[in-house]
Design a protein around this motif. Sequence first.
Motif, PDB file in Angstrom:
ATOM      1  N   ASN A   1       0.838  -1.195   0.000  1.00 26.57           N
ATOM      2  CA  ASN A   1       0.000   0.000   0.000  1.00 26.57           C
ATOM      3  C   ASN A   1       0.874   1.246   0.000  1.00 26.57           C
ATOM      4  O   ASN A   1       1.870   1.321   0.727  1.00 26.57           O
ATOM      5  N   GLY A   2       0.499   2.217  -0.812  1.00 24.66           N
ATOM      6  CA  GLY A   2       1.253   3.465  -0.886  1.00 24.66           C
ATOM      7  C   GLY A   2       2.388   3.465  -1.883  1.00 24.66           C
ATOM      8  O   GLY A   2       3.120   4.450  -1.987  1.00 24.66           O
TER       9      GLY A   2
ATOM     10  N   THR B   1      -3.943 -13.789 -11.712  1.00 22.75           N
ATOM     11  CA  THR B   1      -4.708 -12.730 -12.370  1.00 22.75           C
ATOM     12  C   THR B   1      -4.360 -11.396 -11.739  1.00 22.75           C
ATOM     13  O   THR B   1      -4.408 -11.243 -10.511  1.00 22.75           O
ATOM     14  N   VAL B   2      -3.982 -10.435 -12.563  1.00 18.99           N
ATOM     15  CA  VAL B   2      -3.631  -9.088 -12.106  1.00 18.99           C
ATOM     16  C   VAL B   2      -4.670  -8.120 -12.649  1.00 18.99           C
ATOM     17  O   VAL B   2      -4.897  -8.063 -13.866  1.00 18.99           O
ATOM     18  N   LYS B   3      -5.299  -7.367 -11.757  1.00 12.32           N
ATOM     19  CA  LYS B   3      -6.326  -6.401 -12.154  1.00 12.32           C
ATOM     20  C   LYS B   3      -5.908  -5.007 -11.714  1.00 12.32           C
ATOM     21  O   LYS B   3      -5.602  -4.778 -10.544  1.00 12.32           O
ATOM     22  N   PHE B   4      -5.897  -4.094 -12.675  1.00  5.48           N
ATOM     23  CA  PHE B   4      -5.578  -2.694 -12.388  1.00  5.48           C
ATOM     24  C   PHE B   4      -6.468  -1.811 -13.243  1.00  5.48           C
ATOM     25  O   PHE B   4      -6.461  -1.942 -14.476  1.00  5.48           O
TER      26      PHE B   4
ATOM     27  N   SER C   1      -3.854  -0.828  -2.036  1.00  2.78           N
ATOM     28  CA  SER C   1      -4.528   0.458  -2.200  1.00  2.78           C
ATOM     29  C   SER C   1      -3.504   1.583  -2.202  1.00  2.78           C
ATOM     30  O   SER C   1      -2.323   1.367  -1.914  1.00  2.78           O
ATOM     31  N   GLU C   2      -3.974   2.773  -2.498  1.00  3.27           N
ATOM     32  CA  GLU C   2      -3.093   3.943  -2.546  1.00  3.27           C
ATOM     33  C   GLU C   2      -1.908   3.694  -3.477  1.00  3.27           C
ATOM     34  O   GLU C   2      -0.750   3.980  -3.135  1.00  3.27           O
ATOM     35  N   VAL C   3      -2.205   3.162  -4.660  1.00  4.20           N
ATOM     36  CA  VAL C   3      -1.171   2.897  -5.660  1.00  4.20           C
ATOM     37  C   VAL C   3      -1.073   4.107  -6.591  1.00  4.20           C
ATOM     38  O   VAL C   3      -2.095   4.591  -7.092  1.00  4.20           O
ATOM     39  N   TRP C   4       0.135   4.553  -6.817  1.00  3.54           N
ATOM     40  CA  TRP C   4       0.372   5.734  -7.657  1.00  3.54           C
ATOM     41  C   TRP C   4       1.198   5.334  -8.875  1.00  3.54           C
ATOM     42  O   TRP C   4       2.020   4.430  -8.814  1.00  3.54           O
ATOM     43  N   ILE C   5       0.973   6.046  -9.951  1.00  2.00           N
ATOM     44  CA  ILE C   5       1.755   5.841 -11.172  1.00  2.00           C
ATOM     45  C   ILE C   5       2.543   7.115 -11.439  1.00  2.00           C
ATOM     46  O   ILE C   5       1.978   8.210 -11.552  1.00  2.00           O
ATOM     47  N   GLY C   6       3.852   6.976 -11.502  1.00  2.00           N
ATOM     48  CA  GLY C   6       4.707   8.140 -11.717  1.00  2.00           C
ATOM     49  C   GLY C   6       6.108   7.703 -12.055  1.00  2.00           C
ATOM     50  O   GLY C   6       6.312   6.768 -12.836  1.00  2.00           O
TER      51      GLY C   6
ATOM     52  N   GLY D   1      -3.123   8.898  -9.429  1.00  2.00           N
ATOM     53  CA  GLY D   1      -3.602   8.010  -8.395  1.00  2.00           C
ATOM     54  C   GLY D   1      -4.441   8.791  -7.401  1.00  2.00           C
ATOM     55  O   GLY D   1      -4.740   9.974  -7.602  1.00  2.00           O
ATOM     56  N   PRO D   2      -4.877   8.148  -6.325  1.00  2.00           N
ATOM     57  CA  PRO D   2      -4.556   6.759  -5.972  1.00  2.00           C
ATOM     58  C   PRO D   2      -5.429   5.751  -6.702  1.00  2.00           C
ATOM     59  O   PRO D   2      -6.597   6.001  -6.963  1.00  2.00           O
ATOM     60  N   TYR D   3      -4.817   4.598  -7.015  1.00  2.00           N
ATOM     61  CA  TYR D   3      -5.506   3.494  -7.678  1.00  2.00           C
ATOM     62  C   TYR D   3      -5.452   2.262  -6.774  1.00  2.00           C
ATOM     63  O   TYR D   3      -4.867   2.284  -5.695  1.00  2.00           O
ATOM     64  N   GLU D   4      -6.068   1.196  -7.259  1.00  2.00           N
ATOM     65  CA  GLU D   4      -6.034  -0.076  -6.564  1.00  2.00           C
ATOM     66  C   GLU D   4      -5.487  -1.155  -7.491  1.00  2.00           C
ATOM     67  O   GLU D   4      -5.741  -1.122  -8.697  1.00  2.00           O
TER      68      GLU D   4
END
Length: 692
Positions: A232-233, A255-258, A300-305, A284-287
């Motif tokens: 998380n984070g 299985t990977v879901k985003f 949770s609190e997944v960021w893309i950067g 973000g934040p994404y899951e």
Amino acid sequence: MQRIFFLVITLFISCFNCPCSLAQRPIRVACIGNSVTYGAGIKDREQNSYPAQLQKLLGEAYTVKNFGHSGATLLRNGHNPYHLTDQYAEALSFEPDIAVIHLGLNDTDPRNWPNYQLDFEGDYSQLIDTLRSVNPKIEIHIASLSPIFSGHPRFKSGTREWHYEIRQKIQWLAKANNVQLMDLYQPFVTRPDLFPDNIHPNMAGAKMMADLVHSYLKKDFGGLEMPSIFANGMVLQRGDSTAIFGKGDPDKIVTVKFQEKTKEVFVDQDGKWIVYLEDMPVGGPYELKVQQANQTLHFSEVWIGDVWLCMGQSNMAFPLKSSFSWEEERKQESNKNLHLFQLKPFRETDNRAWDSLALHKVNELTYFEGKWNADRPDFSAVAYHFGKILQEETAVPIGLVQLALGGAPIEAFIDRITLEQDDLLVDMLDNWETSDFIMPWVRERAAVNISNKLDKQQRHPYEPAYIYDAGLQPIMPFGFKGLVWYQGESNAHNADLYARLFRTMVKSYREKWNNSAFPVYYVQLPGMSRPSWPYFRSMQYALSQNVPNTGMAVSLDLGDSLDVHPKAKEEVGRRLALQALVNTYGADLLADGPELNKVVKEGDMLALSFQNDEGLRTKDGRTAVLGFAVMDFRGKRLILEGEIVGNKVLLQVPNNFFVHKVLYGFAPFGPANLVNKAGLPMGTLVYRLCDE
């Protein structure tokens, strides 16, 4: 007639219920191999060899037999062919249901491989065919060779190359013969402590081997698991594809879901899986959800950067709370788009002996503990300020991954296989505790830390390859934008060796991340009263000119004459950030200080021209430029004060003094005050007017 029929039926039922019947008999497992299988060097090998320990794991439903023969070769024309041994005949008589073959180590002997290497595939296939002729339904596993470490006497005389060639052939043979491949190399190459004579595992190594073979046979690698950097984070690296990876049980689907994207992948035979997510939205934040069967990992609190790897020794580890900038920084709220992951050492390498728990964690490669949302005051001051500036300038989430350890030498950050392939660097690996390759202070501190050791093979984080093994390898191939590097104090005894190590490290990382342009930004050591440091700084400058896609932040003016840990970390972070903003993000800024690129003799004056020469001035406001010296061919050195005229610096040289070299910032700690309009200083360098 009825009586005979009754007797036949009774006999059939009795046999069916008999525990010795074919339907009930234990599954027979034959462990075929050489001295590693036999258990050479292991006390009470009958109970402690890997086959004996495998029997305990498999239980009564299996019968495991050890058919290892010390010194055996797979090659039928080898000096000790396995097919001529009693163990081979006994293995066939055993009529195994499962065979685990680990042969080939002794084929690296110069009596074997140079003469009969073309026979290897055929001889191995013949062994497989013979086992199948005994039991057509047999399940066969062939093992990629366990390591032979560099301390082995034949390592550099051919075994290194032949071991690699045999491993490659075994991989091909598994496919060609439709048998299962077990990897006994990669899991052990990071554990030299388990191989006291560089080839045979000790009892703990045999236990690890039994555990691994058990996992392959049962197709059970412990279920779904991901490295600690997935939490998380976290920040995931944006780009064309982002690696999501971990472990699982073979042949099961992960299985990977985003967001709205779903990817599925089978876990491979080694219990590993990886998927790549394309074009994930920045922000973000994404899951993120990862599933295998009835197991689910939810993040949770997944960021893309952008994620930057920040590594080095104590000046990279130097915490924000101890820097000059902390009093001001603590008044400000944390940047919510700056995310910190810290791989924190279990024990610091201070001047004290470690307890048994620390020594055990070092050997088990669990010395570093990683987590996101690391405490800002305890995070690297240099990395923090670097990341904070990048986030403010790029407006994308920034992740910083800190892997730093006080006193650590550069060789600890390079993987063993890479070091082994270099004919010079390979010699760093053996007897490193007493080797002149390693800086004396490093060896002395390590000796203090492990002075309570009970294991002769006790490891230490300063050991070559250790930090890579324990810190970096577990998170590979997590995506990074680039590397920020502040290290060198523990290698300043040998600048030429460091240059080779640095080039090797950069090349290796670029190969591992499959990015030939992977950027590396590093810090030139500051001024300090240590006589070797000017030479080291000069070498670092030369690297910046010759290693593509690297940039150097000068810290000559930020040092302390007596303290190896100067506290002006904010400016170091800013200068590193400028390197990244200009060279990675394409910003129209000045990232480098003046760099001497031309010297012209004009009467009794030397006219010095520079790159990045806009607005030349002195940092302290003096009229005189300090820090320059000249040398003649006889080695006589003169310290000179310069004068700024336009975009040049003029040095007045005495008559009859024939200048061979111009030096700048070459005092260990001394005045050097030339900067450009951006306030960026000139670093230590040596400029030759002509060849020696």
